[in-house]
Design an enzyme around this catalytic site. Sequence first.
Site, PDB file in Angstrom:
ATOM      1  CG  PHE A 177      38.576  46.488  24.355  1.00  0.00           C
ATOM      2  CD1 PHE A 177      38.212  46.024  23.103  1.00  0.00           C
ATOM      3  CD2 PHE A 177      39.412  47.582  24.427  1.00  0.00           C
ATOM      4  CE1 PHE A 177      38.661  46.662  21.955  1.00  0.00           C
ATOM      5  CE2 PHE A 177      39.869  48.226  23.278  1.00  0.00           C
ATOM      6  CZ  PHE A 177      39.485  47.761  22.039  1.00  0.00           C
ATOM      7  N   GLY A 180      46.994  45.686  31.873  1.00  0.00           N
ATOM      8  CA  GLY A 180      46.538  45.735  33.266  1.00  0.00           C
ATOM      9  C   GLY A 180      45.809  44.445  33.634  1.00  0.00           C
ATOM     10  CG  HIS A 181      42.058  43.600  31.758  1.00  0.00           C
ATOM     11  ND1 HIS A 181      41.981  44.402  30.662  1.00  0.00           N
ATOM     12  CD2 HIS A 181      41.029  43.946  32.569  1.00  0.00           C
ATOM     13  CE1 HIS A 181      40.930  45.211  30.774  1.00  0.00           C
ATOM     14  NE2 HIS A 181      40.342  44.969  31.932  1.00  0.00           N
ATOM     15  CD  GLU A 198      47.098  48.960  44.769  1.00  0.00           C
ATOM     16  OE1 GLU A 198      47.839  49.789  44.183  1.00  0.00           O
ATOM     17  OE2 GLU A 198      47.393  48.424  45.857  1.00  0.00           O
ATOM     18  CD  GLN A 244      35.718  47.006  40.356  1.00  0.00           C
ATOM     19  OE1 GLN A 244      34.809  47.420  39.650  1.00  0.00           O
ATOM     20  NE2 GLN A 244      36.783  46.400  39.854  1.00  0.00           N
ATOM     21  CB  VAL A 294      49.512  47.931  34.214  1.00  0.00           C
ATOM     22  CG1 VAL A 294      50.452  47.929  33.018  1.00  0.00           C
ATOM     23  CG2 VAL A 294      49.720  46.685  35.072  1.00  0.00           C
ATOM     24  CB  SER A 323      41.346  52.712  31.123  1.00  0.00           C
ATOM     25  OG  SER A 323      39.946  52.670  30.968  1.00  0.00           O
TER      26      SER A 323
END
Length: 283
Positions: free
Chosen positions: A32, A36-37, A148, A153, A176, A185
């Site tokens: 999804f 950010g990814h 981050e 994690q 991001v 997210s």
Amino acid sequence: MQILSTVAEVQAFSARQWSTGKRLALVPTMGFLHEGHLSLIREGAKRADGVATTIFVNPTQFGPTEDLSRYPRDLQGDLDKCQSAGATVVFTPEPKEIYPPGFQTSVEVTQVSQGLCGEKRPGHFKGVATVVTKLLAMFRPHLALFGEKDYQQLQVIKALNADLNLGVEIVGMPTVREPDGLALSSRNTYLSADERRQALALSRGLKAAQALAKAGERDAQVLLERIRGFLTDAKIREDYVALVNAQTLQPLLRLEPGVPARALIAAFVGKTRLIDNLSVVAG
Ligand code: AMP
């Protein structure tokens, strides 16, 4: 872009990379995908000859009452995004490929997994550490990139990489955000319009604490109360709010010049649990 679904395919791919001397970057995700990814994939493409992305909603990192079954998925959309961000390989295994019958090994990082999400989500980091170790072992990448946004994690993964001598360069990338500050997210998709507005309290609270610290406030309680004020005003339920040493993740009573600190929040906006964090520097 190559799509792989078995561990054997990944190992054969990795062997070819090593035999041709190509540098490989790995970006593990649960899919999804959002900007950010994609920022991780783009950075991987800059730093290596190829980027492998994994899309796997890892069941072992979800607690029994968490959102595993309704976690958002969009495989075709994700594959398109991976391709345009510069991924060369995508690994989309079924759970039984990762956890075949007889699977019995786990990785536990004992110190930085404690407290924060480790305390609130028992077993979560054991699930994360085990699956990330498996991905690093089967891909044998030169570097692996993590956000981050999931700050604890990231520290867990740095620790397992060092402790198990995996020899991967672990790269932490900045969070991001939407223009108004909300951290991107996959779980933001659960939010109603009202909840989306309430959720701004997380980033605003963190920014306010960061500004207060810059202006000279050193007392952790004062900084944490500032953050809590934003959550209370927005009628958001705190899961935790913490100010910790940025490396050890141990709670701080006071900011000290030269000691990197991090403020972290986990909070429920309606039923959706969101996390965010920011670095805090003593002014
Ligand atoms: P997830 O799919 O949530 O497991 O996230 C996969 C990777 O993307 C992890 O390394 C996350 O920290 C990272 N990530 C998630 N959200 C963001 C964000 N807003 N900015 C940067 N990285 C992110």
